[in-house]
Enzyme design. Sequence first.
Site, PDB file in Angstrom:
ATOM      1  N   HIS A 240       0.848  -1.195   0.000  1.00 38.83           N
ATOM      2  CA  HIS A 240       0.000   0.000   0.000  1.00 38.83           C
ATOM      3  C   HIS A 240       0.885   1.248   0.000  1.00 38.83           C
ATOM      4  CE1 HIS A 240      -3.504   2.524   1.239  1.00 38.83           C
ATOM      5  NE2 HIS A 240      -2.550   3.224   1.841  1.00 38.83           N
ATOM      6  N   GLU A 241       1.879   1.251   0.876  1.00 39.24           N
ATOM      7  CA  GLU A 241       2.796   2.386   0.932  1.00 39.24           C
ATOM      8  C   GLU A 241       3.663   2.469  -0.318  1.00 39.24           C
ATOM      9  OE1 GLU A 241       2.599   4.735   3.137  1.00 39.24           O
ATOM     10  OE2 GLU A 241       0.991   3.664   4.172  1.00 39.24           O
TER      11      GLU A 241
ATOM     12  N   HIS B 252       1.865   4.508  -2.913  1.00 35.34           N
ATOM     13  CA  HIS B 252       2.067   5.945  -2.730  1.00 35.34           C
ATOM     14  C   HIS B 252       3.459   6.360  -3.218  1.00 35.34           C
ATOM     15  CE1 HIS B 252      -1.656   6.456  -0.638  1.00 35.34           C
ATOM     16  NE2 HIS B 252      -1.297   5.773   0.439  1.00 35.34           N
TER      17      HIS B 252
END
Length: 406
Positions: A21-22, A25
């Site tokens: 998920h990170e 980003h």
Amino acid sequence: MGYVIGFVLFALGITVSVALHECGHMWAAQATGMKVRRYFVGFGPKVFSFRRGETEYGLKALPLGGFCDIAGMTALDEVEPEELDRAMYRQLTWKRLVVMFGGIGMNFVLGFLLIMLLAMTWGLPHLNNPPDNQINPAGCVAAQKPDGSAAPCTGQGPAEVAGLKRGDLVTAIDGKPVKTWNDLSSITEKATGPLVYTVQRGGQRLDIAVTPQRVATYPTKPGSSDRVKDPVYVSKVGVGQDYYGPQSYNPITAIPASIAFTGDMFGKTFASLAQLPSKVVNLWHAVTGGTRDADTPVSVYGASKIGGETAEHGMWGAFILVLASLNFFLGAFNLLPLLPLDGGHIMVVLFEKVRNLWRNRKGLPNGGPVDYMKLLPATYVVVVIGGAYMVLTLVADIVNPIKLFP
């Protein structure tokens, strides 16, 4: 041993999901020209790190998530003079949105890939399965070993001997109403003699006498993953929940099937998300000694426990499905328009864009960045409520966990 392996693998799967998920980003920020200062998996003390280009990558001691430090994510962040032009809050709206959706999209992509894997290996299950109290006789009743594994057994179980059949809908046991699997299992386990199962079969009501078998179990101690040393004897009849068997696909047919299945999963995920507030009462009821409903939310510990149990019973398809569901839920949860979630930051970006369009139509210049200090009180409320909800689910998973295999 199977339970421990499954528990650890599922916890690792959660960590990887959050880390990716990170990554979503980070990769989006790097692709749109922003500066990513740090990317770490975990929190707390630093275990190790290395620098590649302008980004420091590393691992921290507590594997409870991860973070991506983008220069100037908000106007409150301190930035060096040379970082100012690349600060996130100064970028075009579409670039900021790409970065914020990057993490959410990564969870959805990961969930879809897991569904593809499931489709080509163990097969895709039917999401609209029979009611919880519809049974499938599962053969002999196995005792539990001290390590939690099932002891070998042979022959028919009490349910088969009594004449219960797959598809029977159990509506009552000894006159006590049965609506959920927990109702069925708890009444059966506490029995000390013969029971009368009231079932619906082919439009008819039948009363079938069943004599349970007492077997030894070694449940985990409250608040611990350790099992009790002395056996706890419960009654079992050898039934499981009925289900519709999964369907496998080849690499080509798996694509449309997985897309359709993912669409159904999205619908159920967002419906489950909308029901979260209403589940507080059920969770509190479970913590204070009531029956734990199978559809109540679980913590990371609870999800890992479910992963351990599915692995222990060789149900790796269910293991993958639960992990995929977790990724869909993580992505959907982050879409909520609340700070500090990604959805809250997305709403800020959209607000600034709409406000500036309105100002420009009136001949005014763009306004400044949103003052996050004014949003802090609302952010604190979300953090406190969310934290309390997480603690409640964790306590429920410790004192009254969901039982997949009674």
